[in-house]
Design a protein around this motif. Structure first.
Motif, mmCIF file in Angstrom:
data_model
loop_
_atom_site.group_PDB
_atom_site.id
_atom_site.type_symbol
_atom_site.label_atom_id
_atom_site.label_comp_id
_atom_site.label_asym_id
_atom_site.label_seq_id
_atom_site.Cartn_x
_atom_site.Cartn_y
_atom_site.Cartn_z
ATOM 1 N N ALA A 44 18.887 4.368 88.577
ATOM 2 C CA ALA A 44 18.004 5.309 89.285
ATOM 3 C C ALA A 44 18.605 5.592 90.658
ATOM 4 C CB ALA A 44 16.614 4.712 89.434
ATOM 5 N N ASP A 45 18.414 6.805 91.160
ATOM 6 C CA ASP A 45 18.966 7.170 92.469
ATOM 7 C C ASP A 45 18.040 6.766 93.600
ATOM 8 O OD1 ASP A 45 21.358 8.561 91.502
ATOM 9 O OD2 ASP A 45 19.899 9.907 90.603
ATOM 10 N N GLU A 46 16.762 6.827 93.335
ATOM 11 C CA GLU A 46 15.733 6.449 94.303
ATOM 12 C C GLU A 46 14.506 6.031 93.519
ATOM 13 O OE1 GLU A 46 14.804 9.356 97.337
ATOM 14 O OE2 GLU A 46 16.899 9.944 97.558
ATOM 15 N N LEU A 47 13.501 5.523 94.235
ATOM 16 C CA LEU A 47 12.206 5.213 93.626
ATOM 17 C C LEU A 47 11.104 5.775 94.506
ATOM 18 C CD1 LEU A 47 12.676 1.426 92.758
ATOM 19 C CD2 LEU A 47 12.667 3.311 91.131
ATOM 20 N N VAL A 48 9.977 6.083 93.878
ATOM 21 C CA VAL A 48 8.780 6.447 94.628
ATOM 22 C C VAL A 48 7.654 5.514 94.202
ATOM 23 C CG1 VAL A 48 6.968 8.193 94.932
ATOM 24 C CG2 VAL A 48 9.374 8.876 95.008
ATOM 25 N N PHE A 49 7.010 4.886 95.184
ATOM 26 C CA PHE A 49 5.820 4.067 94.942
ATOM 27 C C PHE A 49 4.623 4.843 95.471
ATOM 28 C CE2 PHE A 49 8.998 0.826 94.769
ATOM 29 C CZ PHE A 49 8.455 -0.254 94.080
ATOM 30 N N LEU A 50 3.614 5.030 94.648
ATOM 31 C CA LEU A 50 2.374 5.640 95.122
ATOM 32 C C LEU A 50 1.264 4.608 95.002
ATOM 33 C CD1 LEU A 50 2.631 9.229 93.588
ATOM 34 C CD2 LEU A 50 3.186 8.494 95.905
ATOM 35 N N GLU A 72 14.836 -6.834 96.751
ATOM 36 C CA GLU A 72 15.395 -6.854 95.393
ATOM 37 C C GLU A 72 16.313 -5.676 95.073
ATOM 38 O OE1 GLU A 72 15.002 -8.976 92.731
ATOM 39 O OE2 GLU A 72 13.951 -10.423 93.994
ATOM 40 N N ILE A 73 16.132 -4.536 95.761
ATOM 41 C CA ILE A 73 16.875 -3.333 95.345
ATOM 42 C C ILE A 73 17.792 -2.806 96.455
ATOM 43 C CG2 ILE A 73 15.004 -2.715 93.757
ATOM 44 C CD1 ILE A 73 14.258 -0.420 95.640
ATOM 45 N N THR A 74 18.743 -1.967 96.045
ATOM 46 C CA THR A 74 19.698 -1.394 97.011
ATOM 47 C C THR A 74 19.500 0.104 97.196
ATOM 48 O OG1 THR A 74 21.286 -1.058 95.220
ATOM 49 C CG2 THR A 74 21.458 -3.115 96.455
ATOM 50 N N ILE A 75 18.718 0.741 96.303
ATOM 51 C CA ILE A 75 18.508 2.193 96.393
ATOM 52 C C ILE A 75 17.332 2.508 97.323
ATOM 53 C CG2 ILE A 75 19.536 2.752 94.154
ATOM 54 C CD1 ILE A 75 16.726 2.728 92.939
ATOM 55 N N PRO A 76 17.302 3.727 97.890
ATOM 56 C CA PRO A 76 16.197 4.087 98.782
ATOM 57 C C PRO A 76 14.878 4.195 98.020
ATOM 58 C CG PRO A 76 18.020 5.686 98.926
ATOM 59 C CD PRO A 76 18.283 4.817 97.751
ATOM 60 N N ASP A 88 0.424 3.409 110.303
ATOM 61 C CA ASP A 88 0.587 3.077 108.874
ATOM 62 C C ASP A 88 2.040 3.274 108.452
ATOM 63 O OD1 ASP A 88 -2.174 2.678 108.653
ATOM 64 O OD2 ASP A 88 -2.538 4.750 108.045
ATOM 65 N N MET A 89 2.623 4.376 108.918
ATOM 66 C CA MET A 89 4.024 4.670 108.590
ATOM 67 C C MET A 89 4.930 3.551 109.099
ATOM 68 S SD MET A 89 4.402 8.676 109.589
ATOM 69 C CE MET A 89 3.415 9.960 108.828
ATOM 70 N N LYS A 90 4.668 3.164 110.349
ATOM 71 C CA LYS A 90 5.500 2.130 110.962
ATOM 72 C C LYS A 90 5.444 0.829 110.157
ATOM 73 C CE LYS A 90 5.048 1.232 115.505
ATOM 74 N NZ LYS A 90 4.656 0.519 116.728
ATOM 75 N N ARG A 91 4.229 0.458 109.726
ATOM 76 C CA ARG A 91 4.053 -0.782 108.954
ATOM 77 C C ARG A 91 4.837 -0.742 107.645
ATOM 78 N NH1 ARG A 91 -1.154 -1.399 111.040
ATOM 79 N NH2 ARG A 91 -1.996 0.085 109.547
ATOM 80 N N ILE A 92 4.757 0.398 106.953
ATOM 81 C CA ILE A 92 5.442 0.544 105.652
ATOM 82 C C ILE A 92 6.965 0.546 105.838
ATOM 83 C CG2 ILE A 92 5.814 2.113 103.696
ATOM 84 C CD1 ILE A 92 3.107 1.005 103.403
ATOM 85 N N LEU A 93 7.439 1.252 106.849
ATOM 86 C CA LEU A 93 8.885 1.302 107.104
ATOM 87 C C LEU A 93 9.396 -0.075 107.536
ATOM 88 C CD1 LEU A 93 9.097 4.751 108.934
ATOM 89 C CD2 LEU A 93 10.010 4.240 106.660
ATOM 90 N N ARG A 94 8.608 -0.749 108.356
ATOM 91 C CA ARG A 94 9.006 -2.087 108.812
ATOM 92 C C ARG A 94 9.053 -3.069 107.645
ATOM 93 N NH1 ARG A 94 5.804 -3.725 113.926
ATOM 94 N NH2 ARG A 94 7.312 -2.437 115.019
ATOM 95 N N ALA A 95 8.194 -2.854 106.649
ATOM 96 C CA ALA A 95 8.179 -3.730 105.462
ATOM 97 C C ALA A 95 9.407 -3.494 104.578
ATOM 98 C CB ALA A 95 6.901 -3.503 104.662
ATOM 99 N N GLY A 96 10.111 -2.361 104.809
ATOM 100 C CA GLY A 96 11.353 -2.147 104.070
ATOM 101 C C GLY A 96 11.507 -0.827 103.348
ATOM 102 N N ALA A 97 10.471 0.032 103.379
ATOM 103 C CA ALA A 97 10.587 1.347 102.728
ATOM 104 C C ALA A 97 11.552 2.227 103.514
ATOM 105 C CB ALA A 97 9.217 2.013 102.645
#
Length: 252
Positions: A44-50, A72-76, A88-97
């Motif tokens: 897969a080139d990327e993943l989307v989590f909703l 666990e993964i190397t793709i964006p 909220d954005m900051k929290r998600i990005l800081r978690a690794g997204a």
């Protein structure tokens, strides 16, 4: 022209991946981190989590899922669902997204797109649009709250506005096609893709390998997103990519 991307989508509810048809009748499809890791290995080139758990508990669970996935993964990967402020954005990005997906909140507060793009860069901001054909208008209408609420807003106009506000990408879901496996909505995707300069991810309706070639060549999408066919092993990602290469479509 940029190489086309194949993106599995994981709808996460209470820490599990689920999938339905036309946004309803959800069934369990597995552990999100395990699935993400599998898709990474499968090309897969990327993943989307909703995140479709609306509760506060759901949010905490999702942060944990994001942290574990990033390890666990190397793709964006992009995370969306319930993000309504820059914090909220900051929290998600800081978690690794790598990117943030916003839908309902972007419509109710367009400045969120602008503020997010200014703080984290346009490349981090994906505006998700759920659109359904409105017979009376002869064009598509935007829906919010997981496809439950009609907004009275035209999808093409909102896509253009989102780009102006600073979105780096549009995740465009056809509610008419979602979960049907009859093919992506080529007409809708082409209308939006041809209007914008930013990439458009087509979502909703993938059922066969050839549907990806159609959405790239006829729908002018930059990426094809699918869930059911990948989760239930109906089609492999490499199978899609090999078919595209054979047909002269450049993939990663």
């Amino acid at each position: 022209m940029l190489a086309k991307r194949i993106i599995p989508c994981l709808d996460v509810k209470d820490g599990r991946v689920v999938k339905g048809v036309n946004f309803v009748n959800l069934r369990d499809a597995g552990d999100p981190v395990e699935l993400a890791s599998l898709y990474d290995r499968e090309g897969a080139d990327e993943l989307v989590f909703l995140d479709i758990s609306a509760s506060v508990e759901g949010r905490a669970t999702m942060i944990e899922v994001v942290k574990r996935t990033a390890g666990e993964i190397t793709i964006p990967f992009t995370v969306g669902g319930g993000i309504s402020q820059v914090e909220d954005m900051k929290r998600i990005l800081r978690a690794g997204a790598d990117k943030i997906g916003i839908n309902t909140a972007a419509l109710s507060n367009p400045d969120l797109v602008k503020d997010g793009a200014r703080k984290f860069g346009s490349q981090c901001i994906v505006v998700a649009i759920d659109a359904k054909y409105n017979d009376a208008w002869g064009e598509w209408e935007v829906y919010t709250h997981g496809g439950r609420n009609a907004t009275g807003i035209k999808a093409l106009e909102w896509a253009k506005e989102a780009e102006k506000l600073g979105a780096g990408e549009i995740l465009l879901t056809s509610m008419d096609a979602d979960g049907t496996k009859d093919g992506f909505d080529v007409k809708l995707t082409r209308a939006v893709s041809d209007l914008l300069t930013i990439p458009v991810i087509a979502s909703g309706g993938a059922g066969r390998v050839e549907h990806f070639e159609q959405i790239f060549t006829q729908g002018h999408a930059d990426a094809g997103l699918a869930a059911t066919i990948f989760h239930y092993k109906e089609i492999a990602i490499q199978e899609v990519k090999e078919d595209l290469r054979r047909k002269g479509v450049e993939v990663r």
